[in-house]
Design a protein around this motif. Structure first.
Motif, PDB file in Angstrom:
ATOM      1  N   ASN A   1      -2.147   5.932   6.709  1.00 26.11           N
ATOM      2  CA  ASN A   1      -0.983   5.205   7.219  1.00 26.11           C
ATOM      3  C   ASN A   1      -1.050   3.698   6.944  1.00 26.11           C
ATOM      4  O   ASN A   1      -0.087   2.988   7.250  1.00 26.11           O
ATOM      5  CB  ASN A   1      -0.856   5.411   8.735  1.00 26.11           C
ATOM      6  N   GLU A   2      -2.149   3.197   6.402  1.00 30.31           N
ATOM      7  CA  GLU A   2      -2.331   1.750   6.243  1.00 30.31           C
ATOM      8  C   GLU A   2      -1.324   1.177   5.238  1.00 30.31           C
ATOM      9  O   GLU A   2      -1.094   1.738   4.180  1.00 30.31           O
ATOM     10  CB  GLU A   2      -3.759   1.472   5.768  1.00 30.31           C
ATOM     11  N   PHE A   3      -0.729   0.049   5.618  1.00 33.35           N
ATOM     12  CA  PHE A   3       0.295  -0.585   4.774  1.00 33.35           C
ATOM     13  C   PHE A   3      -0.054  -2.022   4.399  1.00 33.35           C
ATOM     14  O   PHE A   3       0.123  -2.433   3.254  1.00 33.35           O
ATOM     15  CB  PHE A   3       1.644  -0.561   5.502  1.00 33.35           C
ATOM     16  N   LEU A   4      -0.569  -2.789   5.359  1.00 29.61           N
ATOM     17  CA  LEU A   4      -0.750  -4.225   5.168  1.00 29.61           C
ATOM     18  C   LEU A   4      -1.666  -4.545   3.994  1.00 29.61           C
ATOM     19  O   LEU A   4      -1.327  -5.364   3.129  1.00 29.61           O
ATOM     20  CB  LEU A   4      -1.298  -4.854   6.451  1.00 29.61           C
ATOM     21  N   MET A   5      -2.839  -3.920   3.940  1.00 28.96           N
ATOM     22  CA  MET A   5      -3.788  -4.242   2.877  1.00 28.96           C
ATOM     23  C   MET A   5      -3.284  -3.790   1.516  1.00 28.96           C
ATOM     24  O   MET A   5      -3.511  -4.454   0.501  1.00 28.96           O
ATOM     25  CB  MET A   5      -5.155  -3.632   3.194  1.00 28.96           C
TER      26      MET A   5
ATOM     27  N   THR B   1     -28.289  -2.662  21.615  1.00 33.60           N
ATOM     28  CA  THR B   1     -27.274  -1.623  21.468  1.00 33.60           C
ATOM     29  C   THR B   1     -25.940  -2.059  22.040  1.00 33.60           C
ATOM     30  O   THR B   1     -24.886  -1.924  21.394  1.00 33.60           O
ATOM     31  CB  THR B   1     -27.736  -0.323  22.151  1.00 33.60           C
ATOM     32  N   MET B   2     -25.948  -2.595  23.250  1.00 35.89           N
ATOM     33  CA  MET B   2     -24.707  -3.027  23.881  1.00 35.89           C
ATOM     34  C   MET B   2     -24.081  -4.199  23.132  1.00 35.89           C
ATOM     35  O   MET B   2     -22.852  -4.288  23.024  1.00 35.89           O
ATOM     36  CB  MET B   2     -24.970  -3.405  25.333  1.00 35.89           C
ATOM     37  N   GLY B   3     -24.921  -5.096  22.604  1.00 33.93           N
ATOM     38  CA  GLY B   3     -24.387  -6.210  21.828  1.00 33.93           C
ATOM     39  C   GLY B   3     -23.680  -5.733  20.570  1.00 33.93           C
ATOM     40  O   GLY B   3     -22.595  -6.216  20.225  1.00 33.93           O
ATOM     41  N   PHE B   4     -24.292  -4.765  19.890  1.00 28.07           N
ATOM     42  CA  PHE B   4     -23.681  -4.219  18.678  1.00 28.07           C
ATOM     43  C   PHE B   4     -22.378  -3.506  19.006  1.00 28.07           C
ATOM     44  O   PHE B   4     -21.362  -3.698  18.328  1.00 28.07           O
ATOM     45  CB  PHE B   4     -24.651  -3.252  17.998  1.00 28.07           C
ATOM     46  N   LEU B   5     -22.398  -2.664  20.029  1.00 26.94           N
ATOM     47  CA  LEU B   5     -21.195  -1.921  20.397  1.00 26.94           C
ATOM     48  C   LEU B   5     -20.080  -2.856  20.860  1.00 26.94           C
ATOM     49  O   LEU B   5     -18.909  -2.630  20.555  1.00 26.94           O
ATOM     50  CB  LEU B   5     -21.520  -0.901  21.492  1.00 26.94           C
ATOM     51  N   ALA B   6     -20.447  -3.900  21.606  1.00 28.12           N
ATOM     52  CA  ALA B   6     -19.442  -4.860  22.062  1.00 28.12           C
ATOM     53  C   ALA B   6     -18.822  -5.596  20.879  1.00 28.12           C
ATOM     54  O   ALA B   6     -17.597  -5.803  20.831  1.00 28.12           O
ATOM     55  CB  ALA B   6     -20.066  -5.854  23.036  1.00 28.12           C
ATOM     56  N   GLY B   7     -19.657  -5.981  19.912  1.00 30.49           N
ATOM     57  CA  GLY B   7     -19.130  -6.644  18.720  1.00 30.49           C
ATOM     58  C   GLY B   7     -18.206  -5.746  17.922  1.00 30.49           C
ATOM     59  O   GLY B   7     -17.143  -6.176  17.450  1.00 30.49           O
ATOM     60  N   ALA B   8     -18.601  -4.467  17.775  1.00 35.56           N
ATOM     61  CA  ALA B   8     -17.763  -3.521  17.046  1.00 35.56           C
ATOM     62  C   ALA B   8     -16.442  -3.285  17.773  1.00 35.56           C
ATOM     63  O   ALA B   8     -15.386  -3.176  17.157  1.00 35.56           O
ATOM     64  CB  ALA B   8     -18.515  -2.197  16.864  1.00 35.56           C
ATOM     65  N   ALA B   9     -16.505  -3.213  19.104  1.00 30.86           N
ATOM     66  CA  ALA B   9     -15.284  -3.001  19.880  1.00 30.86           C
ATOM     67  C   ALA B   9     -14.360  -4.212  19.804  1.00 30.86           C
ATOM     68  O   ALA B   9     -13.138  -4.075  19.704  1.00 30.86           O
ATOM     69  CB  ALA B   9     -15.635  -2.699  21.334  1.00 30.86           C
ATOM     70  N   MET B  10     -14.940  -5.413  19.837  1.00 30.70           N
ATOM     71  CA  MET B  10     -14.123  -6.623  19.767  1.00 30.70           C
ATOM     72  C   MET B  10     -13.404  -6.739  18.431  1.00 30.70           C
ATOM     73  O   MET B  10     -12.277  -7.233  18.359  1.00 30.70           O
ATOM     74  CB  MET B  10     -14.998  -7.856  20.001  1.00 30.70           C
ATOM     75  N   LEU B  11     -14.066  -6.276  17.362  1.00 29.63           N
ATOM     76  CA  LEU B  11     -13.440  -6.333  16.046  1.00 29.63           C
ATOM     77  C   LEU B  11     -12.151  -5.522  16.011  1.00 29.63           C
ATOM     78  O   LEU B  11     -11.200  -5.868  15.308  1.00 29.63           O
ATOM     79  CB  LEU B  11     -14.414  -5.835  14.973  1.00 29.63           C
ATOM     80  N   GLN B  12     -12.107  -4.433  16.798  1.00 29.06           N
ATOM     81  CA  GLN B  12     -10.909  -3.610  16.840  1.00 29.06           C
ATOM     82  C   GLN B  12      -9.744  -4.332  17.518  1.00 29.06           C
ATOM     83  O   GLN B  12      -8.580  -3.955  17.330  1.00 29.06           O
ATOM     84  CB  GLN B  12     -11.200  -2.305  17.579  1.00 29.06           C
ATOM     85  N   LEU B  13     -10.044  -5.343  18.326  1.00 29.86           N
ATOM     86  CA  LEU B  13      -9.002  -6.060  19.061  1.00 29.86           C
ATOM     87  C   LEU B  13      -8.430  -7.226  18.276  1.00 29.86           C
ATOM     88  O   LEU B  13      -7.411  -7.800  18.663  1.00 29.86           O
ATOM     89  CB  LEU B  13      -9.564  -6.575  20.398  1.00 29.86           C
ATOM     90  N   ILE B  14      -9.083  -7.592  17.169  1.00 26.45           N
ATOM     91  CA  ILE B  14      -8.613  -8.720  16.359  1.00 26.45           C
ATOM     92  C   ILE B  14      -7.462  -8.250  15.474  1.00 26.45           C
ATOM     93  O   ILE B  14      -7.597  -7.246  14.761  1.00 26.45           O
ATOM     94  CB  ILE B  14      -9.748  -9.280  15.492  1.00 26.45           C
ATOM     95  N   PRO B  15      -6.326  -8.916  15.490  1.00 23.62           N
ATOM     96  CA  PRO B  15      -5.220  -8.529  14.593  1.00 23.62           C
ATOM     97  C   PRO B  15      -5.670  -8.570  13.140  1.00 23.62           C
ATOM     98  O   PRO B  15      -6.241  -9.584  12.696  1.00 23.62           O
ATOM     99  CB  PRO B  15      -4.146  -9.598  14.878  1.00 23.62           C
TER     100      PRO B  15
END
Length: 248
Positions: free
Chosen positions: A180-184, A75-89
């Motif tokens: 609000n998304e513009f880039l994609m 569970t923590m591994g999945f949540l950590a991976g999901a959270a890290m994805l939010q930090l990637i530009p």
């Protein structure tokens, strides 16, 4: 912005301020040969599709992580991976995603933008769903199982209604992000009738002219839904954070 949207072009640049109500800017936006009306429809479809996918998949994933007995490490591994994805530009992921979408024929259409927005918003939706389902006592699931309810029926009829305020908050937040998304929209379409309205707004700034009136008009059209959603989101988020399953 609202005042400029309902002014004539002459009054917008007139140094002597005076109110001269006019629908000229809106009429210019929605002429027969303009694409802004279709772009607004595209944005609405993208918001509805991406939000629905995030809610459905995120609810199943969040419920599974919260109540189906996964180990803490998983569970923590999945949540950590999901959270890290939010930090990637997002820009760093766009090139690879562009190639994948090109291979599957998803460039330049609403379906592709729905899937792309889902990819970027689903991790956050899953994290929030997991936390909201954590507020629902597992004893209710056990009671439903003892009464003979299947896991799917327990999820749909017992657990999901009790987490409804949180699910609504996630849906509203996701809808705001997608709207609000513009880039994609800029990268995955060629503009015109294929693009969302956020890309259309940028076309009103041209090398020889900045169309202040139409820009303000489309700003009003796109801002009003966001303002309403923020008002609703404030109530729903508070309700989602404070409401438990005490009703049983």
């Amino acid at each position: 912005m609202i005042l400029i949207a309902f002014q004539t072009p002459r009054r917008i640049i007139d140094p002597d301020w005076a109110l001269e109500p006019s629908l000229y800017s809106f009429q210019e936006l929605f002429t027969a040969d303009a694409v802004y009306g279709q772009q607004v429809i595209n944005s609405v479809l993208i918001v509805l599709g991406a939000t629905l996918l995030c809610l459905v998949v995120g609810a199943f994933a969040g419920y599974s992580l919260s109540h189906l007995g996964w180990s803490k490490r998983t569970t923590m591994g999945f949540l950590a991976g999901a959270a890290m994805l939010q930090l990637i530009p997002p820009m760093t992921l766009i090139p690879g995603l562009y190639v994948v979408m090109s291979n599957y024929g998803l460039l330049g259409n609403v379906q592709g933008l729905i899937l792309a927005n889902t990819v970027f918003n689903l991790p956050f939706a899953t994290i929030m769903m997991k936390f909201y389902f954590d507020t629902v006592p597992s004893e209710l699931r056990e009671s439903a199982a003892m009464d003979g309810a299947s896991e799917l029926k327990t999820f749909a009829r017992v657990m999901t209604p009790l987490a409804a305020p949180g699910i609504a908050a996630v849906g509203i937040f996701t809808a705001i992000q997608v709207w609000n998304e513009f880039l994609m929209g800029l990268v995955f379409t060629t503009g015109g009738s294929e693009a969302p309205i956020t890309v259309g707004i940028a076309t009103l700034i041209q090398p020889q002219e900045i169309k202040f009136g139409p820009m303000a008009a489309v700003g009003v059209i796109t801002a009003v839904p966001i303002i309403l959603l923020v008002i609703v989101a404030n109530r729903q988020i508070v309700a989602g954070l404070t409401r438990g399953a005490v009703k049983g």
